[in-house]
Design an enzyme around this catalytic site. Structure first.
Site, short mmCIF file in Angstrom:
data_model
loop_
_atom_site.label_atom_id
_atom_site.label_comp_id
_atom_site.label_asym_id
_atom_site.label_seq_id
_atom_site.Cartn_x
_atom_site.Cartn_y
_atom_site.Cartn_z
CE LYS A 170 1.58 81.36 122.97
NZ LYS A 170 0.97 81.04 121.67
NE ARG A 225 9.68 82.99 121.67
CZ ARG A 225 9.84 83.33 120.40
NH1 ARG A 225 10.78 84.21 120.05
NH2 ARG A 225 9.05 82.84 119.47
N GLY A 280 -2.23 69.46 121.13
CA GLY A 280 -1.43 68.44 121.82
C GLY A 280 -1.72 67.03 121.33
CE LYS A 338 -8.59 68.03 129.42
NZ LYS A 338 -7.80 69.03 130.11
CG HIS A 387 -4.48 87.29 119.19
ND1 HIS A 387 -4.55 86.14 119.94
CD2 HIS A 387 -3.83 88.19 119.97
CE1 HIS A 387 -3.96 86.34 121.11
NE2 HIS A 387 -3.53 87.57 121.15
P1 NDP Z 1 -6.03 73.66 124.62
O1 NDP Z 1 -6.97 74.73 125.08
O2 NDP Z 1 -6.62 72.58 123.78
O3 NDP Z 1 -5.34 73.05 125.93
C1 NDP Z 1 -4.16 72.27 125.86
C2 NDP Z 1 -3.82 71.65 127.17
O4 NDP Z 1 -3.64 72.64 128.19
C3 NDP Z 1 -4.86 70.73 127.78
O5 NDP Z 1 -4.80 69.47 127.19
C4 NDP Z 1 -4.50 70.74 129.25
O6 NDP Z 1 -3.73 69.63 129.62
C5 NDP Z 1 -3.62 71.94 129.41
N1 NDP Z 1 -4.14 72.75 130.52
C6 NDP Z 1 -5.25 73.51 130.54
N2 NDP Z 1 -5.41 74.06 131.77
C7 NDP Z 1 -4.36 73.64 132.51
C8 NDP Z 1 -3.96 73.89 133.83
N3 NDP Z 1 -4.66 74.64 134.66
N4 NDP Z 1 -2.83 73.29 134.25
C9 NDP Z 1 -2.11 72.54 133.43
N5 NDP Z 1 -2.44 72.25 132.16
C10 NDP Z 1 -3.56 72.81 131.71
O7 NDP Z 1 -4.78 74.32 123.86
P2 NDP Z 1 -4.62 74.66 122.32
O8 NDP Z 1 -4.26 73.43 121.59
O9 NDP Z 1 -5.80 75.46 121.86
O10 NDP Z 1 -3.36 75.64 122.35
C11 NDP Z 1 -2.02 75.19 122.32
C12 NDP Z 1 -1.11 76.31 121.81
O11 NDP Z 1 -1.46 76.68 120.48
C13 NDP Z 1 -1.16 77.60 122.64
O12 NDP Z 1 0.15 78.12 122.79
C14 NDP Z 1 -2.00 78.54 121.80
O13 NDP Z 1 -1.69 79.89 122.02
C15 NDP Z 1 -1.67 78.09 120.39
N6 NDP Z 1 -2.77 78.33 119.45
C16 NDP Z 1 -2.51 78.95 118.26
C17 NDP Z 1 -3.54 79.18 117.35
C18 NDP Z 1 -3.24 79.80 116.02
O14 NDP Z 1 -4.17 80.07 115.24
N7 NDP Z 1 -2.01 80.03 115.70
C19 NDP Z 1 -4.92 78.80 117.64
C20 NDP Z 1 -5.08 78.10 118.89
C21 NDP Z 1 -4.03 77.89 119.75
P3 NDP Z 1 -4.30 68.46 130.55
O15 NDP Z 1 -4.90 67.47 129.67
O16 NDP Z 1 -3.12 67.92 131.25
O17 NDP Z 1 -5.31 69.09 131.45
#
Ligand code: NDP
Length: 313
Positions: free
Chosen positions: A139, A143, A17, A45, A271
Site C-alpha cells: 500500500k 502511495r 466495492g 459478478k 494483522h
Molecule cells: P475483494 O477481495 O472483495 O476484491 C475486490 C475486487 O478486487 C474485486 O471485485 C475484483 O474486481 C478485484 N480484483 C481481484 N482480483 C483482481 C485482479 N487480478 N485484477 C483486477 N482486479 C481484481 O476486496 P475487499 O473488499 O476484501 O478489500 C478491499 C480493500 O479493503 C483492500 O485494500 C483490503 O486490504 C481492505 N480490507 C480491510 C479490512 C479491514 O478489516 N480493515 C478487511 C478486508 C479488506 P473485479 O470485479 O473487476 O474482478
C-alpha cells in the site's frame, strides 16, 4: 451549489466495492463502475454489475492490462476510487493499482483518487512483522506512485471491518460469534476500532468533494466503537443474556501457532497480532495533516457495535 463529482469505482464487485457503489449512488454522484473484461462468464459478478446499472450506475468496460482502455474510462470522471482486493486469504492485488495510477496520471483530469486502503494506516506500520507487513508495504508503494505523480488523493484508514472482527468476537478464523465460548487474545484489553462496512463506504464517499480531506489521511473512528475485545464480548453477552466461557491465548502461543500456518493465514494473523496485542489502531492521537471521519461528518448516524451485533441473534 457545487456540482457533485462523477465517480469511477474499480473493484466495484468486491466486498467493500459494492458498498462504495451503493453509497456513491445514494449520495447523488454520477457513478461509473469498471466492468473488467477478465471476469468473463462469472455470472455472479455480471449479475451484480447489471444490478448496479438498474440502480442508475454506468458500466464501463476496461482492463487493468489495457492502459488505453483505462485512460478512456478515467477521462469520464472526476474521482476514482479503487477497492481492489487486499486480503490474502481471499486475494491480494494491491500492486495492480500501479497500472491505474499510470492511467490516472496520463488522463490528467482526476481531482481525487482513493486507493484501496481501508484498513490500518500503512504509514504507521514501518515496524510491522513479516509476513503480514506485505500489505502495508504494497500500500505504501502505491502511495509513493500516487504522490510522485502529483495525483490528488485521500487515504481512508477504516480500522476493523465489522464483519470480520465483530462477527468473530475478534478471534481470527471466526466470523460468527459463539454463544458458548471465546478465546481472548492476551488479556483482551487492547482497544481496537470497529466500523460497519456500509458506514466505511458512506464516509469514504463523503470525503471525495471535501476540501478538508484533500491530500490527507482520514481515519474512521466512531467514538462509541473504540472498544477492547473484552468489551465487544460483554456487548454480545448482554445481547444473548449469557456469559461465555473464556480462555486466553498468550502472545507467545499466538506467535508460535502463527508460524505453523500457511502464508496467507500468517499474513492475516500478523494483522490480528498488531491490532489485538499491540493496539496499533487506537494507541495514537490523530495529528495535524489528518482528519477523523465522524468529526467531519457528524450528520452520519453510524452503526454502533451493539446495533451491528444484533444481526447475529
Ligand atoms: P475483494 O477481495 O472483495 O476484491 C475486490 C475486487 O478486487 C474485486 O471485485 C475484483 O474486481 C478485484 N480484483 C481481484 N482480483 C483482481 C485482479 N487480478 N485484477 C483486477 N482486479 C481484481 O476486496 P475487499 O473488499 O476484501 O478489500 C478491499 C480493500 O479493503 C483492500 O485494500 C483490503 O486490504 C481492505 N480490507 C480491510 C479490512 C479491514 O478489516 N480493515 C478487511 C478486508 C479488506 P473485479 O470485479 O473487476 O474482478
Amino acid at each position: 451549489m457545487a456540482m457533485k463529482s462523477k465517480v469511477l469505482i474499480v473493484g466495484g464487485t468486491g466486498y467493500l466495492g459494492k458498498r462504495l457503489v451503493k453509497a456513491s449512488l445514494a449520495q447523488g454522484h454520477e457513478t461509473y463502475v469498471l466492468h473488467r473484461e477478465e471476469i468473463g462468464v462469472d455470472i455472479e459478478k455480471v449479475q451484480m454489475l447489471l444490478s448496479f446499472k438498474q440502480q442508475g450506475a454506468h458500466l464501463v468496460t476496461g482492463s487493468l492490462n489495457d492502459h488505453q482502455s483505462l485512460v478512456k474510462v478515467v477521462k469520464l470522471v472526476d474521482v476514482v476510487i479503487c477497492a481492489i482486493s487486499g486480503v490474502h486469504i481471499r486475494s491480494h492485488q494491491i500492486l495492480l493499482q500501479l497500472k491505474l495510477v499510470d492511467a490516472i496520471k496520463e488522463a490528467g483530469n482526476v481531482k481525487r483518487f482513493l486507493p484501496s486502503e481501508f484498513g490500518t494506516d500503512p504509514a504507521r506500520m514501518e515496524n510491522a512483522m513479516e509476513p503480514g507487513r506485505v500489505t502495508f508495504d504494497d500500500k505504501m508503494v502505491v502511495r509513493s506512485a500516487i504522490e510522485e505523480s502529483g495525483i490528488p488523493f485521500t487515504y481512508i484508514s477504516a480500522n476493523c471491518f465489522a464483519g470480520y472482527f465483530l462477527g468473530g468476537l475478534c478471534q481470527p478464523g471466526f466470523i460468527l460469534p459463539s454463544r458458548e465460548q471465546v478465546r481472548l487474545l492476551g488479556d483482551g484489553n487492547q482497544k481496537a476500532i470497529y466500523v460497519d462496512e456500509d458506514d466505511i463506504a458512506t464516509y469514504s464517499i463523503k470525503t471525495i468533494d471535501d476540501p478538508r480531506t484533500l491530500n490527507k489521511t482520514v481515519y474512521i473512528r466512531p467514538p462509541q466503537n473504540i472498544l477492547s475485545q473484552r468489551e465487544v464480548v460483554q456487548i454480545w453477552e448482554k445481547l444473548i443474556g449469557k456469559e461465555l466461557l473464556k480462555s486466553s491465548i498468550s502472545e507467545q502461543e499466538f506467535l508460535a501457532i502463527m508460524k505453523e500456518q500457511d502464508y496467507a493465514e500468517q499474513v492475516g494473523l500478523t494483522h490480528y497480532y498488531h491490532v489485538c496485542y499491540e493496539g496499533c489502531l487506537a494507541n495514537f492521537e490523530i495529528g495535524d495533516g489528518a482528519e477523523e471521519a465522524s468529526k467531519l461528518y457528524p450528520e452520519v448516524k453510524y452503526t454502533t457495535v451493539e446495533e451491528y451485533m444484533t444481526r447475529y441473534l
